[in-house]
Design a protein around this motif. Structure first.
Motif, short mmCIF file in Angstrom:
data_model
loop_
_atom_site.label_atom_id
_atom_site.label_comp_id
_atom_site.label_asym_id
_atom_site.label_seq_id
_atom_site.Cartn_x
_atom_site.Cartn_y
_atom_site.Cartn_z
N GLU A 106 -11.62 5.38 -6.54
CA GLU A 106 -11.19 5.62 -7.65
C GLU A 106 -10.94 5.08 -9.24
O GLU A 106 -10.85 5.42 -10.06
CB GLU A 106 -10.35 7.71 -7.51
N ARG A 107 -10.31 4.22 -8.23
CA ARG A 107 -10.14 2.91 -9.63
C ARG A 107 -11.47 2.43 -9.97
O ARG A 107 -11.65 1.61 -9.28
CB ARG A 107 -8.80 2.75 -8.86
N PRO A 108 -10.90 1.58 -10.94
CA PRO A 108 -11.92 0.90 -11.86
C PRO A 108 -11.76 -0.66 -10.84
O PRO A 108 -10.44 -1.33 -10.74
CB PRO A 108 -11.86 0.58 -13.42
N GLY A 109 -12.59 -1.45 -10.45
CA GLY A 109 -12.63 -2.50 -9.83
C GLY A 109 -13.12 -2.30 -8.51
O GLY A 109 -12.46 -2.83 -7.85
N ASP A 110 -12.54 -0.68 -7.63
CA ASP A 110 -12.01 -0.82 -6.63
C ASP A 110 -13.37 -1.11 -4.96
O ASP A 110 -14.18 -1.24 -6.44
CB ASP A 110 -11.58 0.76 -6.55
N ARG A 111 -13.05 -0.24 -4.50
CA ARG A 111 -13.94 -0.31 -3.15
C ARG A 111 -15.73 -0.80 -3.94
O ARG A 111 -15.73 -0.28 -4.63
CB ARG A 111 -13.89 1.06 -2.54
N PRO A 112 -15.68 -1.58 -4.00
CA PRO A 112 -17.26 -2.04 -3.80
C PRO A 112 -18.54 -0.93 -3.13
O PRO A 112 -19.21 -0.85 -3.85
CB PRO A 112 -17.53 -3.51 -2.83
N ALA A 113 -17.65 -0.29 -2.16
CA ALA A 113 -19.14 0.71 -1.61
C ALA A 113 -19.34 1.98 -2.42
O ALA A 113 -20.70 2.24 -2.53
CB ALA A 113 -18.22 1.54 -0.40
N ASN A 114 -18.80 2.08 -3.64
CA ASN A 114 -18.80 2.41 -4.98
C ASN A 114 -19.90 2.42 -5.64
O ASN A 114 -20.23 3.22 -6.83
CB ASN A 114 -17.89 2.77 -5.40
N ARG A 115 -19.51 1.13 -5.85
CA ARG A 115 -20.40 -0.29 -7.30
C ARG A 115 -22.05 -0.12 -6.67
O ARG A 115 -23.07 0.05 -5.88
CB ARG A 115 -19.95 -1.29 -6.62
N LEU A 116 -22.82 0.24 -7.83
CA LEU A 116 -24.28 0.26 -7.79
C LEU A 116 -24.97 -1.20 -7.68
O LEU A 116 -24.51 -2.04 -8.60
CB LEU A 116 -24.71 1.42 -8.56
N TYR A 117 -25.36 -1.91 -6.95
CA TYR A 117 -25.80 -3.27 -7.03
C TYR A 117 -27.31 -3.15 -7.74
O TYR A 117 -28.00 -2.47 -6.97
CB TYR A 117 -25.68 -4.69 -6.64
N GLY A 118 -28.18 -3.98 -8.12
CA GLY A 118 -29.08 -4.01 -8.70
C GLY A 118 -30.22 -4.78 -8.11
O GLY A 118 -29.74 -5.58 -7.36
N ASP A 119 -31.42 -4.89 -7.96
CA ASP A 119 -32.30 -5.91 -6.38
C ASP A 119 -31.78 -6.73 -6.95
O ASP A 119 -32.02 -7.92 -5.94
CB ASP A 119 -33.60 -5.69 -7.18
N LEU A 120 -31.87 -7.69 -8.18
CA LEU A 120 -31.60 -9.11 -7.93
C LEU A 120 -29.91 -9.44 -7.60
O LEU A 120 -30.32 -10.53 -6.89
CB LEU A 120 -31.49 -9.75 -9.54
N GLN A 121 -28.95 -9.24 -7.72
CA GLN A 121 -27.63 -8.77 -6.81
C GLN A 121 -28.17 -9.23 -5.22
O GLN A 121 -27.69 -9.56 -4.52
CB GLN A 121 -27.33 -7.51 -7.56
#
Ligand code: AKG
Ligand code: FE2
Length: 279
Positions: free
Chosen positions: A247-262
């Motif tokens: 729920e917090r900024p910088g939290d669990r990477p599972a909620n982050r979206l990554y682009g193809d290059l990443q």
């Protein structure tokens, strides 16, 4: 420290020192040329005309680039190798005794020479950056709660050169004081300004990683030397870390979206550490 490519990285003595002191300098996590490479990437964030973007922090010679306003995580493909560094991962597994880990943070800092006289060597209030959110009243003080963070030094950090300062054994003091008081998470302005503890400077060569317990009091310091200090911060938590609710900024990477290059830059391990693949 072991040189075996697959064996343990830390000796039992080093692990014991980490738990006693709350920090440990690990040498040669990166080669000198790798360290130079990442220092260069971060120094290249500085605009050529030294017009420092308004959304960066710039205090006492310490520049904190922001990727976008409010977002200090640098996780472009060029930085992904640092998140998934196998040697550092193995260190974290040894310390946390848990292999399913998640990584986050990725903020960077450049500390330039600053001659302004100050009473304190510290350029920040002594503080902790615990895994426990500020609105929570009590630390759990369980194993699962513990996060191990710290930073890479991409440049040689000599005495007076903007090193991280820490309170040796201070994580235990925090634990004891917090456990003894009601609403222990809220002491000392949420542990953002710890007035009564003395610090030690953590110098280190380029390519080192300064490992820190999440309850270790620490602060940045003034750089009185010609060489800029270039560092990047990471935090490793167990996948069952109780506060990592996304729920917090910088939290669990599972909620982050990554682009193809990443994603293309991620190893099998990196995909798990960054929450792209399940453990
Ligand atoms: O730059 C450093 O050495 C420490 C920075 C830090 O602790 C922070 O920004 O929270
Ligand atoms: Fe901090």
């Amino acid at each position: 420290m072991s040189v075996d490519e697959n064996g343990p990285v830390l000796s039992q003595e080093e692990i014991d020192v980490f738990w006693r002191d709350g920090y440990l300098l690990i040498r040669d996590v990166l080669t000198k040329s790798e360290a130079r490479h990442f220092a260069g990437l971060i120094l290249d964030l500085l605009p050529r005309d030294l017009g420092i973007p308004r959304h960066w922090e710039a205090v006492d010679g310490r520049f904190k680039p922001f990727c976008t306003p409010g977002n200090q995580t640098f996780d472009g493909p060029e930085f992904i190798p640092l998140y998934q560094n196998e040697r550092l991962y193995r260190v974290m597994v040894q310390i946390l005794r848990h292999s399913r880990l998640l990584v986050r943070d990725g903020s960077v800092a450049i500390t330039m020479r600053n001659d302004t006289p100050h009473e304190s060597e510290l350029s920040q209030d002594l503080h902790i950056d615990p895994a426990v959110p500020e609105d929570v009243d009590e630390f759990l003080l369980t194993n699962a709660e513990v996060e191990i963070g710290g930073c890479y030094y991409f440049t040689d950090v000599e005495p007076g050169g903007g090193a991280l300062h820490v309170v040796r054994g201070g994580h235990r003091i925090v634990e004891e004081e917090a456990a003894a008081a009601p609403r222990g998470r809220q002491l000392y302005d949420k542990w953002r300004n710890i007035p009564h503890l003395r610090t030690t400077e953590v110098t280190g060569e380029a390519g080192s990683f300064v490992l820190t317990h999440h309850l270790l009091p620490h602060a940045a310091s003034h750089n009185r030397n010609p060489e800029a200090r270039v560092a990047q911060f990471f935090r490793y938590a167990r996948d069952d870390q109780p506060w990592d609710d996304g729920e917090r900024p910088g939290d669990r990477p599972a909620n982050r979206l990554y682009g193809d290059l990443q994603i293309a830059a991620m190893s099998t391990l990196g995909r798990k550490l960054l929450g792209v693949d399940p453990w």
